[in-house]
Motif scaffolding. Structure first.
Motif, mmCIF file in Angstrom:
data_model
loop_
_atom_site.group_PDB
_atom_site.id
_atom_site.type_symbol
_atom_site.label_atom_id
_atom_site.label_comp_id
_atom_site.label_asym_id
_atom_site.label_seq_id
_atom_site.Cartn_x
_atom_site.Cartn_y
_atom_site.Cartn_z
ATOM 1 N N PHE A 100 0.646 -1.017 0.251
ATOM 2 C CA PHE A 100 0.128 0.326 0.133
ATOM 3 C C PHE A 100 0.835 1.517 0.190
ATOM 4 O O PHE A 100 0.387 2.159 0.691
ATOM 5 C CB PHE A 100 -0.596 -0.127 1.167
ATOM 6 C CG PHE A 100 -1.728 -1.265 1.018
ATOM 7 C CD1 PHE A 100 -2.291 -1.374 -0.119
ATOM 8 C CD2 PHE A 100 -1.799 -2.241 2.047
ATOM 9 C CE1 PHE A 100 -3.538 -2.420 0.451
ATOM 10 C CE2 PHE A 100 -2.221 -3.541 2.013
ATOM 11 C CZ PHE A 100 -3.475 -3.297 1.839
ATOM 12 N N SER A 101 2.313 0.959 -1.057
ATOM 13 C CA SER A 101 2.769 2.207 -0.917
ATOM 14 C C SER A 101 2.133 3.620 -1.080
ATOM 15 O O SER A 101 2.104 4.683 -0.804
ATOM 16 C CB SER A 101 3.919 2.262 -1.772
ATOM 17 O OG SER A 101 3.656 2.434 -3.078
ATOM 18 N N ARG A 102 1.285 3.634 -2.242
ATOM 19 C CA ARG A 102 0.299 4.341 -2.284
ATOM 20 C C ARG A 102 -0.401 5.095 -1.479
ATOM 21 O O ARG A 102 -0.117 6.165 -1.261
ATOM 22 C CB ARG A 102 -0.580 4.588 -2.951
ATOM 23 C CG ARG A 102 -1.339 4.886 -3.814
ATOM 24 C CD ARG A 102 -2.051 4.624 -5.193
ATOM 25 N NE ARG A 102 -1.580 4.395 -6.230
ATOM 26 C CZ ARG A 102 -2.333 3.368 -7.070
ATOM 27 N NH1 ARG A 102 -3.574 3.486 -7.247
ATOM 28 N NH2 ARG A 102 -1.350 3.405 -7.978
ATOM 29 N N TYR A 103 -0.665 5.267 -0.387
ATOM 30 C CA TYR A 103 -1.046 5.269 0.855
ATOM 31 C C TYR A 103 -0.400 5.441 1.869
ATOM 32 O O TYR A 103 -0.583 5.913 2.989
ATOM 33 C CB TYR A 103 -2.569 4.382 1.510
ATOM 34 C CG TYR A 103 -3.278 3.895 0.075
ATOM 35 C CD1 TYR A 103 -4.204 4.903 -0.589
ATOM 36 C CD2 TYR A 103 -3.819 2.922 -1.071
ATOM 37 C CE1 TYR A 103 -5.486 5.202 -1.784
ATOM 38 C CE2 TYR A 103 -4.257 2.563 -2.096
ATOM 39 C CZ TYR A 103 -5.209 3.984 -2.257
ATOM 40 O OH TYR A 103 -5.787 3.238 -2.813
ATOM 41 N N CYS A 104 0.497 5.405 2.072
ATOM 42 C CA CYS A 104 1.601 5.360 3.398
ATOM 43 C C CYS A 104 3.192 6.534 2.195
ATOM 44 O O CYS A 104 4.370 6.353 2.927
ATOM 45 C CB CYS A 104 2.217 3.784 3.758
ATOM 46 S SG CYS A 104 1.470 2.972 3.768
ATOM 47 N N ARG A 105 2.491 7.232 1.804
ATOM 48 C CA ARG A 105 3.314 8.830 1.258
ATOM 49 C C ARG A 105 3.949 9.467 2.828
ATOM 50 O O ARG A 105 2.928 10.380 2.889
ATOM 51 C CB ARG A 105 3.390 9.081 0.179
ATOM 52 C CG ARG A 105 3.630 7.854 -0.577
ATOM 53 C CD ARG A 105 3.098 9.000 -1.951
ATOM 54 N NE ARG A 105 3.454 7.794 -3.100
ATOM 55 C CZ ARG A 105 2.617 7.527 -3.955
ATOM 56 N NH1 ARG A 105 2.158 8.821 -4.150
ATOM 57 N NH2 ARG A 105 3.628 6.819 -4.811
#
Length: 159
Positions: free
Chosen positions: A64-69
């Motif tokens: 879920f890298s898109r949401y963990c910035r």
């Protein structure tokens, strides 16, 4: 129905990969070795929980890298604190790099020690001829899998 099947299949593959990671760590005895070297054998459960937490956190952050910035969130909340963000980010990278390097180094040493046990196992099960071929075959399979993974850019299809 298709989405449900994909969710179940994806979760199953994820659990299988995580089980493989934990199996390798348990097989080489990395956590108990750390505990014995640091004379903190009473905290083995805490160390094992930390390894599990780190593995699960890494999986969540990579999937879920898109949401963990967090950097983008921080910059949105405090737009004037760019310099502080760079200092915090650089410090975090240095700390993470130090611990990740120590972990990978210790894991490589533990696996190398485990490879010393292959000839002992071969003698016990009377596997006299072909041990070199068996190890070479495992290495070749790992190489082929890595080449297929990166040359087909399969790692880019997940994003």
């Amino acid at each position: 129905m298709r989405e449900l099947f994909l969710i179940i299949a994806g979760a199953s593959y994820g659990f299988l990969a995580a089980a493989g990671v934990f199996t390798v760590l348990a097989a080489v005895g990395l956590v108990p070795r750390f505990a014995s070297k640091t004379h903190t054998a009473g905290k083995v459960i805490l160390y094992e929980e930390a390894v599990i937490f780190g593995t699960i956190s890494g999986a969540i952050l990579s999937i879920f890298s898109r949401y963990c910035r967090f950097g983008a969130w921080w910059q949105g909340m405090f737009p004037d604190a760019q310099r502080l963000l760079c200092i915090i980010g650089g410090s975090w990278q240095a700390i993470f790099g130090l611990f990740a390097g120590m972990f990978v180094g210790c894991l490589a040493l533990a696996i190398a020690e485990m490879l010393d046990s292959i000839p002992i196992l071969a003698r016990r099960i009377s596997f006299r001829h072909g041990i070199g071929l068996a190890v070479l075959s495992m290495a070749a399979g790992k190489l082929c899998g890595s080449l297929i993974y990166f040359l087909t850019e399969f790692h880019r299809t997940a994003a």
